[in-house]
Enzyme design. Structure first.
Site, PDB file in Angstrom:
ATOM      1  N   GLY A 300      14.978 -17.104  66.059  1.00  0.00           N
ATOM      2  CA  GLY A 300      15.638 -17.752  66.870  1.00  0.00           C
ATOM      3  C   GLY A 300      17.010 -18.135  66.244  1.00  0.00           C
ATOM      4  CB  ALA A 301      19.122 -19.292  63.877  1.00  0.00           C
ATOM      5  CG  MET A 302      21.213 -13.244  61.482  1.00  0.00           C
ATOM      6  SD  MET A 302      20.170 -13.101  60.367  1.00  0.00           S
ATOM      7  CE  MET A 302      21.134 -12.235  58.857  1.00  0.00           C
ATOM      8  CD  GLU A 303      20.039 -15.311  56.934  1.00  0.00           C
ATOM      9  OE1 GLU A 303      19.627 -14.540  56.332  1.00  0.00           O
ATOM     10  OE2 GLU A 303      19.369 -15.737  57.860  1.00  0.00           O
ATOM     11  CG  ASN A 304      25.194 -13.393  61.272  1.00  0.00           C
ATOM     12  OD1 ASN A 304      24.797 -12.253  60.903  1.00  0.00           O
ATOM     13  ND2 ASN A 304      25.012 -13.935  62.391  1.00  0.00           N
ATOM     14  CG  HIS A 336      15.931 -21.927  57.770  1.00  0.00           C
ATOM     15  ND1 HIS A 336      14.749 -21.966  57.215  1.00  0.00           N
ATOM     16  CD2 HIS A 336      16.335 -20.627  57.910  1.00  0.00           C
ATOM     17  CE1 HIS A 336      14.357 -20.583  56.817  1.00  0.00           C
ATOM     18  NE2 HIS A 336      15.240 -19.953  57.333  1.00  0.00           N
ATOM     19  CD  GLU A 337      19.024 -19.432  60.130  1.00  0.00           C
ATOM     20  OE1 GLU A 337      19.618 -18.826  59.635  1.00  0.00           O
ATOM     21  OE2 GLU A 337      18.020 -19.693  60.484  1.00  0.00           O
ATOM     22  CD  GLU A 359      14.586 -15.855  55.809  1.00  0.00           C
ATOM     23  OE1 GLU A 359      14.529 -17.110  56.112  1.00  0.00           O
ATOM     24  OE2 GLU A 359      15.224 -14.897  56.179  1.00  0.00           O
ATOM     25  NE  ARG A 819       9.678  -0.051  71.702  1.00  0.00           N
ATOM     26  CZ  ARG A 819      10.640   1.300  71.903  1.00  0.00           C
ATOM     27  NH1 ARG A 819      10.048   2.590  71.243  1.00  0.00           N
ATOM     28  NH2 ARG A 819      11.680   1.044  72.454  1.00  0.00           N
TER      29      ARG A 819
END
EC number: 3.4.11.-
Length: 885
Positions: A300-304, A336-337, A359, A819
């Site tokens: 849902g989100a990414m900590e760049n 969190h991020e 995480e 996949r």
């Protein structure tokens, strides 16, 4: 960040196994343990200077990368990661000196995801610049550099974003795409002059090139891992605020900046809190949070670093549809991020074995910060839910340790699960309770200062914690992070004498699918407390312990619920606790009922214990407790699927339990109600409707029909809930009406919600229509896979069979790296034993042997569900009969 799956990288080219290898030490020195790598060890990157020209209309881009590298030992070639690229030229020159080298030969290995540059003669050790001209692809799923198409009031739009964790930077830059290969980055992009470009650092220079283009150069990044690089481009708005010396920003599609105000304000508050907690100030000049339409099935989100990427549904608050739960989610995700800006970005795990250092800690920091900054939400009880998520995954044979052995990138991708996130969080919470909050914070601060801009393994953290706490924790930490599973603490007896109660405790192991398993051994910190008394801390070590607790009232083991273990009480003790249930603190009520549910469903105790507790819960109990009970009753109901007569009997009981609670909460919010009550209202409406409560279903339908004439019929707080009830019980005409609304909706976030709702119909014929719709272009490229997944929750056999039958089309909707998890998950909720064979056959045909954990876990869950249906439901039926249901 996230949960995704990436294609495997072959190790043959590097000639190395993906394990830590110790170099031969010089005489008199300790061995140096190198980080895991899947690339040769003789070359390391120092700096990337990258220029890109994206062609959004063609879904391609041109790139030029000048990479400064240290050649550590003479080598005839340089191997790095690259996927989907074509190289027009490659040149090498030394940083110092005048030596010249002919253009190297380029060898691409798509399976290994590498490019090797072979030179005519070995390169001497030294520093060089490798300059590469290349072209790459822009995808339509959220990995690498990808496009999101959306429509708003201004018409059709296309924006570009990047998503690199865990190993997709190699689709954007030829690079050493592993966490231990940290380097600095300069990024320049040639883009449409009217659009906004965003990256980790602020814009250092923008030059108008004419012809509607500009060149944007961003500032040099700090030393960081490749997976943290970010680039975004589109018709954006940006708003900012200050947190100390840091410019905090939010970036949205044009016109939606006001919906990001809460995210902006929250980010400022969180950043100030973290600057204080970590004792190391956030080091970049700015911190943006970039909102994107669309969605992914796996994150849902990414900590760049400096440029967090978040899907709109997880960041924006649309006044027409967003709820209090959404608001809490926005805060929690931002917390969190932002925690990752330290745990993950500033200090990064050396290899994916220690992913939990990212995480687990980010999850724990988000929870503690939400509790501190928003006490009105009363989120402390949510720690029990996070622990349950971990224990449910940890109690089956396919579990894994928190610190896990990862050999391939695909295995690393499968590590983004409840063990890494929620067990990591729960273990941290337990250890913090053991050493104390102040000592724990000092350990975190010491760890951050010692390892800033570097890479670590878990023991680097434990060393700092032991030094700060002044007490040994290494053995406890190793017990809970280096071996899998859930400890089970049995209360064998409780004897009161002279005003104190002596407990005899033994330690086993809780498992859902291996009743005869020999239990592992843990050193378990235990907190026991007699109702109304003082808590006592003890350690169960060597398999047993005797604990003396002040008072003679019933005793709760795991008081405060900070421990990562289940508690099984002897019948006499359980009866006493049940009779005193209303006197327990809400968090202990929740912990007790969760343990009772899990132990009952696993057959470790009679199923009647859970039903006894649910029946004993007063109507005015904590809303979060009732929300949990409603969820468990809904789960039990799903086990009766296909058995109408028995299900009707159970539903009568379940509705009778929940209806008085809902009568107390009502459809209409009160001005003075607390947040948990507001959320409980939506939970009860959803559960009662799913249980077939005609009154709730008809009222939802009435409100839906009246929405055009009565603005109060569907307030924003209930809109999604009412729509879900209507969609779940839809007939063909209603489904068509919802479909028509989805097609004309101009707000991307609302549009995505409507297409998801089309997938929840309980009518199999309508579910099939949703599957067919998912294979068209209409829902949007990032929504279609989710629609199939949503159908699978109620119709697992239909969804799995459909996806496999249309695999060529579905593969285009799921990135190649995901996949191996996506298809098996479609069968998760099945009660049909035949599904086990179907998943096994799919795995044998399409999933590499080392990447079948997700498939094996789905099979384990199906077998467990079948066991519950066959062995537990008769106990439930008997209890219902005894109690007049």
């Amino acid at each position: 960040m996230r949960r995704t799956l990436v294609s495997a990288i072959a190790l043959a080219l590097a000639g190395l196994s993906a394990t830590a290898i110790a170099q031969a030490p010089a005489p008199g020195t300790a061995p140096v343990v190198q980080a895991t790598t899947q690339l040769p060890r003789d070359v390391r990157p120092v700096h990337y200077d990258v220029a890109v020209v994206p062609h959004a209309d063609k879904l391609s881009f041109d790139g030029k990368a000048t990479i400064t590298v240290d050649v550590l030992a003479p080598t005839p070639s340089i191997t790095l990661n690259a996927v989907g690229m074509e190289f027009a030229s490659a040149q090498l020159k030394p940083v110092a000196g005048t030596a010249t080298y002919p253009a190297p030969q380029v060898k691409l290995d798509e399976k290994a995801q590498t490019a090797t540059f072979v030179f005519a003669q070995p390169l001497p050790a030294g520093q060089y610049q490798l300059t590469l001209d290349y072209t790459g692809k822009i995808g339509t799923q959220a990995n690498g550099l990808f496009a999101i198409d959306y429509e708003n009031k201004a018409g059709k739009q296309r924006a570009l974003y990047t998503q690199f964790e865990n190993s997709d930077a190699r689709k954007f830059i030829p690079s050493w795409d592993e966490p231990n290969h940290k380097a600095t980055f300069d990024l320049t992009a040639t883009v449409p002059a009217a659009q906004m470009a965003v990256s980790n650092m602020p814009v250092a220079e923008s030059t108008d090139l004419g012809n509607g283009l500009k060149r944007v150069r961003f500032g040099t990044s700090p030393k960081m891992s490749t997976y943290l690089l970010f680039f975004g481009l589109g018709d954006f708005d940006r708003a900012t605020a200050k947190a100390g010396d840091t410019e905090v920003g939010v970036v949205t599609q044009k016109g939606l900046i006001e919906q990001a105000r809460f995210a902006l304000d929250s980010s400022v508050d969180v950043l100030r809190e973290y600057n204080d907690y970590f004792g190391v100030a956030y080091p970049l000049p700015k911190l943006d949070n970039v909102a994107s339409p669309g969605r992914s099935q796996f994150f849902g989100a990414m900590e760049n670093w400096g440029a967090i990427y978040t899907f709109e549904y997880a960041m924006l608050l649309d006044p027409s549809i967003s709820t209090l739960s959404d608001k809490q989610g926005v805060f929690s995700i931002a917390a969190h991020e932002i925690a990752h800006q330290w745990f993950g970005d500033l200090v990064t795990m050396s290899w994916w074995d220690d992913l939990w250092l990212n995480e687990g800690f980010a999850s724990w920091m988000a929870s503690r910060t939400t509790e501190k900054l928003h006490p009105e939400w009363n989120t402390a009880l949510e720690a029990v839910g996070a622990r349950e998520s971990a224990m449910n995954r940890d109690a089956v044979a396919t579990t894994h340790p928190v610190v896990q052995h990862v050999q391939t990138v695909e295995q690393a991708s499968q590590a983004f699960d409840a063990i890494t996130y929620s067990k990591g969080e729960a273990v941290i919470r337990m250890l913090e309770g053991y050493v104390g909050e102040d000592a724990w914070r000092e350990g975190v601060r010491s760890y951050m200062k010692k390892h800033a801009y570097g890479n670590t393994v878990s023991d680097d953290l434990w060393k700092q914690m032991e030094a700060a706490a002044g007490k040994p924790i290494l053995d406890i930490a190793h017990d809970f992070t280096l071996q899998p599973g859930v400890p089970l603490i049995r209360v064998e007896s409780a004897q009161c004498k002279d005003g104190n109660t002596t407990l005899q405790l033994t330690q086993g192991e809780f498992t859902k699918d291996r009743p005869g398993k020999k239990p592992l051994s843990w050193r378990v910190p235990v907190i026991a407390q007699a109702i109304g008394g003082e808590p006592v801390r003890a350690m169960v070590s060597g398999g047993s312990a005797s604990v003396e607790v002040p008072g003679c009232a019933p005793v709760i083991v795991n008081a405060g619920q900070s421990g990562y273990y289940r508690t099984l009480y002897a019948p006499e003790q359980f009866s006493e606790i049940r009779d005193g249930f209303v006197k327990l603190a809400p968090i202990d009520q929740l912990g007790l009922i969760n343990d009772t549910w899990a132990l009952s469903m696993a057959g470790a105790q009679p199923a009647s214990r859970f039903l006894d507790l649910a029946s004993a819960t007063p109507v005015d109990a904590d809303p979060q407790l009732w929300g949990d009970i409603a969820g468990s009753l809904g789960s039990l109901d799903s086990y009766y699927r296909g058995d109408a007569a028995r299900q009707a009997t159970f539903r009568k009981f379940a509705i009778a339990q929940l209806a008085p609670v809902f009568a107390r909460v009502g459809w209409q919010a009160r001005a003075d109600e607390n947040g948990p009550t507001t959320i409980l209202r939506t939970q009860l409406i959803g559960t009662l409707a799913a249980l077939g409560d005609d009154a709730v279903i008809e009222e939802a339908r009435r409100r839906y029909a009246a929405q055009d004439s009565d603005p109060q019929a569907m307030p924003a707080a209930l809109r999604k809930t009412i729509l879900a009830v209507v969609a779940n019980h839809a007939d063909a005409a209603t489904w068509d009406k919802l479909h028509a609304a989805a097609k004309v909706e101009k707000t991307p976030m609302v549009k995505d919600q409507l297409y998801a709702l089309l997938s929840i119909a309980e009518d199999p014929a309508l579910a099939r229509r949703a599957l067919d719709l998912a294979l068209t272009d209409e829902p949007g490229a990032t929504n279609s896979a989710g629609m199939i997944g949503i159908v699978s929750r109620q119709h697992p056999e239909l969804a799995f069979d459909y996806a496999v039958a249309h695999r060529a089309q579905v593969d285009k909707l799921v990135d190649t790296t995901s996949r191996s998890a996506y298809y098996p998950a479609l069968g998760n909720s099945s009660l049909d034993p035949a599904m086990v064979g179907k998943i096994k056959a799919f795995a044998d045909a399409y999933i590499e042997a080392g990447s079948r954990r997700a498939a094996e876990t789905s099979i384990a869950n199906i077998l467990y569900r079948s066991k519950v249906r066959n062995e537990r439901l008769p106990e439930v039926d008997a209890w219902l009969s005894r109690n007049g249901a």
